[in-house]
Write an enzyme that holds these catalytic residues in place. Structure first.
Site, PDB file in Angstrom:
ATOM      1  CB  VAL A 130      26.038  37.838  74.141  1.00 10.54           C
ATOM      2  CG1 VAL A 130      24.754  37.953  74.661  1.00 10.54           C
ATOM      3  CG2 VAL A 130      26.603  36.800  74.830  1.00 10.54           C
ATOM      4  CG  ASP A 131      25.744  38.993  68.046  1.00  8.95           C
ATOM      5  OD1 ASP A 131      26.507  39.759  68.485  1.00  8.95           O
ATOM      6  OD2 ASP A 131      25.838  38.286  67.303  1.00  8.95           O
ATOM      7  CB  VAL A 132      21.646  42.153  72.924  1.00  4.36           C
ATOM      8  CG1 VAL A 132      20.260  42.584  73.638  1.00  4.36           C
ATOM      9  CG2 VAL A 132      22.427  41.178  73.692  1.00  4.36           C
ATOM     10  CG  PHE A 143      18.403  37.830  67.517  1.00  7.74           C
ATOM     11  CD1 PHE A 143      17.730  37.538  66.386  1.00  7.74           C
ATOM     12  CD2 PHE A 143      18.126  38.775  68.675  1.00  7.74           C
ATOM     13  CE1 PHE A 143      16.162  38.070  66.559  1.00  7.74           C
ATOM     14  CE2 PHE A 143      16.773  38.950  68.823  1.00  7.74           C
ATOM     15  CZ  PHE A 143      15.853  38.826  67.438  1.00  7.74           C
TER      16      PHE A 143
END
Length: 256
Positions: A130-132, A143
């Protein structure tokens, strides 16, 4: 902290070479990933996370030939992410020696794929990446596609979704901190861990092992991942593969 936490180097592949990014941009070429994995293996790291960020991965899937060579150098658990769109690809990665697969875009675009991999191979074999990134007013959004596509979803929502789909753990990566070596986004980590019952690995921002200690003692993170601190050395960021020694970790109080 008495129990030895997991400290995980994260490596990025781009067109077959090892790179390090800054805020998911400006990839800096570091060298041959095969030799690097061999060095980390000899240094006895807990586990290794490898992600292929080559644009071609989205169309062509994992580069199994290269990954097979890399896997032969590793004597520690490894996780791979990049271009996994079919269960058969995950199965092949397990066959060649990877213990875990990591999925990012599938959380939004192919949730059934995550469910199927977890069902067939077990939750412990699936990691949600999970890229934030924080917006103008500091609100974090998730994203995909190496930070290029805004899902407009909050990290809490996407991480809960990942947990419901059956993943065994979440790798939470703060895009704004990537390569900056200014410490983890502790507030973000705490926000997300409150929503989960599965382990969370935090990544993005570590300068040295003291940042890892701060993460592990001030948040609910179960493990600390990093890139720059393992491949750069000194204020000028000289290229050097290195790992904190057990004595250093004990001296910092990360564990006893």
């Amino acid at each position: 902290m008495l129990k030895r936490p997991r400290l995980i180097p994260c490596l990025l592949l781009l067109d077959g070479g090892l790179v390090k990014t800054t805020q998911f941009k400006r990839p800096n070429y570091l060298g041959d990933p095969i030799n690097t994995v061999k060095l980390f293996s000899e240094m006895g790291v807990d586990e290794l996370c490898i992600q292929d960020i080559s644009p071609s991965r989205y169309q062509n899937g994992p580069d199994f030939e290269n990954l097979r060579i890399i896997a032969r150098q590793a004597f520690m658990p490894m996780c791979y992410g990049g271009g996994i769109t079919m269960v058969e690809q995950a199965a092949e990665l397990f066959r060649i020696g990877f213990e875990k697969v990591m999925l990012n875009a599938a959380l939004v675009e192919q949730p059934a794929l995550i469910e199927e991999i977890a069902r067939r191979f077990g939750s412990q074999s699936v990691v949600a990446s999970v890229d934030v990134k924080r917006g103008w007013f500091g609100q974090p959004k998730c994203f995909t596609h190496n930070g290029r596509r805004n899902t407009k979803l909050s990290p809490e929502l996407l991480c809960r979704r990942a947990q419901e789909l059956g993943v065994g753990e979440v790798l939470l990566n703060a895009i704004d901190r990537d390569g900056m070596m200014q410490g983890y986004d502790l507030e973000l980590v705490n926000r997300v861990t409150k929503e989960l019952t599965i382990p969370l690995i935090a990544c993005g921002g570590a300068k040295d092992a003291s940042d890892m200690k701060k993460l592990l003692t001030e948040t609910g993170a179960h493990a600390a991942a990093a890139g720059s601190m393992y491949v750069y050395w000194g204020p000028l960021k000289g290229k050097l593969i290195h790992v904190p020694s057990e004595n250093e970790l004990k001296a910092l109080g990360i564990y006893q």
